[in-house]
Design a protein around this motif. Structure first.
Motif, PDB file in Angstrom:
ATOM      1  N   HIS A 295       0.852  -1.203   0.000  1.00 39.83           N
ATOM      2  CA  HIS A 295       0.000   0.000   0.000  1.00 39.83           C
ATOM      3  C   HIS A 295       0.885   1.250   0.000  1.00 39.83           C
ATOM      4  O   HIS A 295       0.912   2.000   1.002  1.00 39.83           O
ATOM      5  N   PRO A 296       1.614   1.518  -1.099  1.00 36.77           N
ATOM      6  CA  PRO A 296       2.564   2.646  -1.081  1.00 36.77           C
ATOM      7  C   PRO A 296       1.900   3.995  -0.831  1.00 36.77           C
ATOM      8  O   PRO A 296       2.520   4.902  -0.283  1.00 36.77           O
ATOM      9  N   GLN A 297       0.614   4.115  -1.203  1.00 36.42           N
ATOM     10  CA  GLN A 297      -0.060   5.410  -1.013  1.00 36.42           C
ATOM     11  C   GLN A 297      -0.144   5.806   0.460  1.00 36.42           C
ATOM     12  O   GLN A 297      -0.242   6.991   0.785  1.00 36.42           O
ATOM     13  N   LEU A 298      -0.108   4.810   1.353  1.00 36.58           N
ATOM     14  CA  LEU A 298      -0.212   5.112   2.791  1.00 36.58           C
ATOM     15  C   LEU A 298       1.015   5.864   3.316  1.00 36.58           C
ATOM     16  O   LEU A 298       0.972   6.457   4.387  1.00 36.58           O
ATOM     17  N   LEU A 299       2.098   5.828   2.569  1.00 39.54           N
ATOM     18  CA  LEU A 299       3.311   6.550   2.979  1.00 39.54           C
ATOM     19  C   LEU A 299       3.535   7.800   2.133  1.00 39.54           C
ATOM     20  O   LEU A 299       4.592   8.430   2.211  1.00 39.54           O
ATOM     21  N   ASP A 300       2.526   8.157   1.347  1.00 43.62           N
ATOM     22  CA  ASP A 300       2.635   9.341   0.492  1.00 43.62           C
ATOM     23  C   ASP A 300       2.087  10.558   1.249  1.00 43.62           C
ATOM     24  O   ASP A 300       0.900  10.607   1.571  1.00 43.62           O
ATOM     25  N   PRO A 301       2.948  11.545   1.546  1.00 43.68           N
ATOM     26  CA  PRO A 301       2.485  12.718   2.312  1.00 43.68           C
ATOM     27  C   PRO A 301       1.400  13.515   1.584  1.00 43.68           C
ATOM     28  O   PRO A 301       0.652  14.258   2.218  1.00 43.68           O
ATOM     29  N   GLY A 302       1.310  13.345   0.268  1.00 45.88           N
ATOM     30  CA  GLY A 302       0.300  14.079  -0.495  1.00 45.88           C
ATOM     31  C   GLY A 302      -0.937  13.263  -0.796  1.00 45.88           C
ATOM     32  O   GLY A 302      -1.797  13.699  -1.580  1.00 45.88           O
ATOM     33  N   TYR A 303      -1.093  12.100  -0.161  1.00 41.51           N
ATOM     34  CA  TYR A 303      -2.253  11.227  -0.414  1.00 41.51           C
ATOM     35  C   TYR A 303      -3.539  11.957   0.012  1.00 41.51           C
ATOM     36  O   TYR A 303      -3.720  12.260   1.201  1.00 41.51           O
ATOM     37  N   LEU A 304      -4.392  12.242  -0.973  1.00 44.77           N
ATOM     38  CA  LEU A 304      -5.522  13.152  -0.760  1.00 44.77           C
ATOM     39  C   LEU A 304      -6.506  12.709   0.342  1.00 44.77           C
ATOM     40  O   LEU A 304      -6.858  13.522   1.211  1.00 44.77           O
ATOM     41  N   PRO A 305      -6.974  11.439   0.330  1.00 50.05           N
ATOM     42  CA  PRO A 305      -7.889  11.032   1.412  1.00 50.05           C
ATOM     43  C   PRO A 305      -7.271  11.219   2.790  1.00 50.05           C
ATOM     44  O   PRO A 305      -7.952  11.600   3.737  1.00 50.05           O
ATOM     45  N   GLY A 306      -5.964  10.978   2.874  1.00 47.25           N
ATOM     46  CA  GLY A 306      -5.282  11.142   4.155  1.00 47.25           C
ATOM     47  C   GLY A 306      -5.220  12.598   4.568  1.00 47.25           C
ATOM     48  O   GLY A 306      -5.458  12.949   5.727  1.00 47.25           O
ATOM     49  N   LEU A 307      -4.917  13.472   3.601  1.00 48.60           N
ATOM     50  CA  LEU A 307      -4.853  14.906   3.901  1.00 48.60           C
ATOM     51  C   LEU A 307      -6.222  15.424   4.320  1.00 48.60           C
ATOM     52  O   LEU A 307      -6.348  16.210   5.256  1.00 48.60           O
TER      53      LEU A 307
END
Lengths: 516, 40
Positions: free
Chosen positions: A219-231
């Motif tokens: 799940h590489p998106q979970l470590l992406d600081p710009g991942y939109l749902p996370g932001l």
């Protein structure tokens, strides 16, 4: 694997030790109802910091942050959650200073609302704050029952009954004094337990490099600081947490309990710094759980425990059991006393001049009622996330009009109430949880906006805040804020009666407003 | 993407901060003379 008997033994032992400490420390220290619900100016800097950390950080930190990390957006969501939890504590540095200066003999946030605004706003704020705090308490009981069931198969009713009974015993006896003392000792155990337990868990999972590699591969998106749902989650959780915490009676009690204003300010600042790494570390387990493929079946809410059961040695699991019990005790005693105090502080205005003995008995009886209700709900194993977000939305729509009255005399009761209700209406229109209900109302589906938590919380805050400013400027009336310190006095029988302010009628009414 | 190094810094930095606050609390109680343990 930790056996049921071992987990129960650890739980009962911890509960018994802290109950005994709470009873012993408060013996002879509760000489008035003021001591029981306010413990005014009695708490040193170290103890105030500790009690702020302990009362805010409950068993929920083992559930919600990990869920955010696993299902709501990975690292950015976890970082947002951690920083967001610090915001209300930082705001309290200013709000607490104002409260102590303006209402030096206050006890509760609702007595301030009653005097500042009137009975309609009082009823509304009472509903919002009681609802939020009870949901907080219920979520703690649910969290610990769930945790012990997952870790060691302890039946939910046994955990709920044990925690409720032990915490009730020392809280009903020693009130806020017992709560603050036990919180302090608990924090001296919680902090090293959390650091050592979590560090041990990271090592058991192969270290940070191994966790990082696993998450990157699945799940590489979970470590992406710009991942939109996370932001997005990271932003709306700030607003959700902010309003609710500013309307938490437990925090207001601690504003008064600190020995002086500089001590209070420093304690809130250090507590704010401390909660950030605590929530971040807990949330990290959600990212790890998702990376390990443990949350594929939609069970992200227990991500922390899924990782725990995966590969951890018994000693780490036992440390986490101990940590969970300490976390829930320190928060449950705060909520028991806060809920009891909020009603007790208002009784003198509702009953015909009750004496101090009546108030003390009422406070203890209310503590028992709250405890029984919390145990019952905790044993049911409900999912409280929905209720929690609903309570957060109510608070988000209310806290600006609520606090504005501390800083400006221009806002009237009607202005505050209308601002809150319209802010709430906008928040509800966007609120995903209530979309199903709203869509069933004829005519509404055509005008309802797309559901979004971010827009819901942001809308509630912007609309209620904007209308508050407009309402306060649109009127020529003015409430004399000095009235607050004359109308809100000590509950002690021995406290000297104060002369009512020249601008009030002595019953908390805003006569200055009516005259104009 | 957060690098492996930054990830490690975040994790161990958080652990260190929690321990740091714990040590600060001990320091305040010991040198401030306000330890709750004094009451025990």
């Amino acid at each position: 694997v930790v056996t049921t008997a071992l987990a129960l033994g650890t739980t009962i032992g911890t509960l018994a030790v802290f109950s005994a400490l709470g009873l012993w420390y408060s013996r002879g220290r509760i000489t008035s109802i003021e001591d029981f619900i306010t413990a005014r100016n009695s708490t040193s800097g170290g103890m105030t910091t500790a009690t702020l950390i302990a009362s805010g950080m409950g068993a929920w930190i083992l559930l919600s942050p990990a869920e955010a990390g696993a299902a709501s957006g990975g690292l950015p969501a976890v970082i947002g959650y951690a920083l967001g939890s610090a915001v209300p504590l930082l705001l309290f540095i200013s709000v607490g200073t104002r409260v102590r200066a303006l209402i030096p003999e206050g006890h509760s946030l609702t007595e301030y609302v009653l005097v500042r605004y009137g009975s309609r706003m009082y009823a509304y704020v009472l509903l919002v704050t009681m609802f939020y705090m009870f949901i907080f308490l219920a979520s703690e009981m649910t969290g610990i029952t769930l945790a012990l069931e997952l870790i060691a198969g302890v039946p939910t009713w046994q955990t709920a009954a044990l925690i409720g009974t032990f915490v009730l015993v020392y809280t009903a006896y020693g009130g806020l004094v017992a709560s603050i003392f036990t919180d302090t000792i608990q924090v001296l155990l919680i902090l090293p337990l959390l650091a050592v337990g979590f560090a041990g868990a990271v090592v058991s999972l192969g270290g940070t490099d191994s966790i990082h590699r696993t998450v990157v591969s699945t799940h590489p998106q979970l470590l992406d600081p710009g991942y939109l749902p996370g932001l997005e989650f990271g932003v709306y959780i700030v607003f959700a947490v902010m309003g609710a915490n500013l309307m938490n009676q437990g925090q207001w009690q601690r504003v008064y309990a600190a020995s002086d204003t500089p001590t209070m300010r420093r304690a809130f600042a250090i507590a704010a710094i401390t909660v950030v790494p605590m929530i971040f570390l807990a949330g990290l387990f959600g990212v790890a759980a998702a990376g390990l493929g443990l949350t594929e079946e939609g069970n992200a809410s227990i991500a922390f425990f899924l990782v725990l059961n995966q590969a951890f040695p018994e000693w780490i699991t036992l440390l986490i059991v101990l940590l969970a019990v300490l976390l829930v005790m320190s928060t449950a005693d705060t909520m028991f006393n806060a809920l009891a105090s909020i009603v007790t502080a208002d009784l003198p205005r509702l009953l015909d001049d009750p004496n101090e003995r009546t108030l003390a008995r009422s406070a203890r009886a209310l503590t028992i009622v709250v405890a029984i209700a919390a145990v019952w709900i905790g044993a049911q194993g409900y999912s409280v996330l929905t209720l929690f977000l609903t309570a957060d939305l109510l608070a988000a729509a209310t806290f600006i009009p609520f606090l504005y009255g501390l800083y400006s005399g221009g806002l009237t009761e009607t202005g505050a109430l209308v601002s809150s209700v319209l802010g709430l209406a906008v928040g509800v229109a966007f609120f995903p949880i209530l979309q199903g209900v709203l869509l069933a109302v004829p005519g509404l589906p055509a005008i309802l906006p797309a559901p979004s938590f971010l827009r819901s919380f942001l809308g509630a805050i912007v609309v209620s805040g904007g209308l508050t400013v407009v309402a306060s400027r649109a009127t020529s009336t003015h409430f004399d804020l000095d009235t607050l310190q004359w109308e809100i006095c000590s509950l002690d029988d021995s406290a000297p009666d104060r002369e009512p302010s020249a601008v009030t009628d002595g019953a908390g009414r805003n006569t200055a407003e009516e005259r104009q | 993407m957060v690098s492996s190094f930054l990830f490690a810094v975040l994790v161990w930095g958080a652990v260190a901060l929690v321990l740091g606050v714990f040590l600060y609390e001990i320091y305040v109680f010991v040198y401030g003379g306000t330890s709750p343990l004094n009451a025990i």
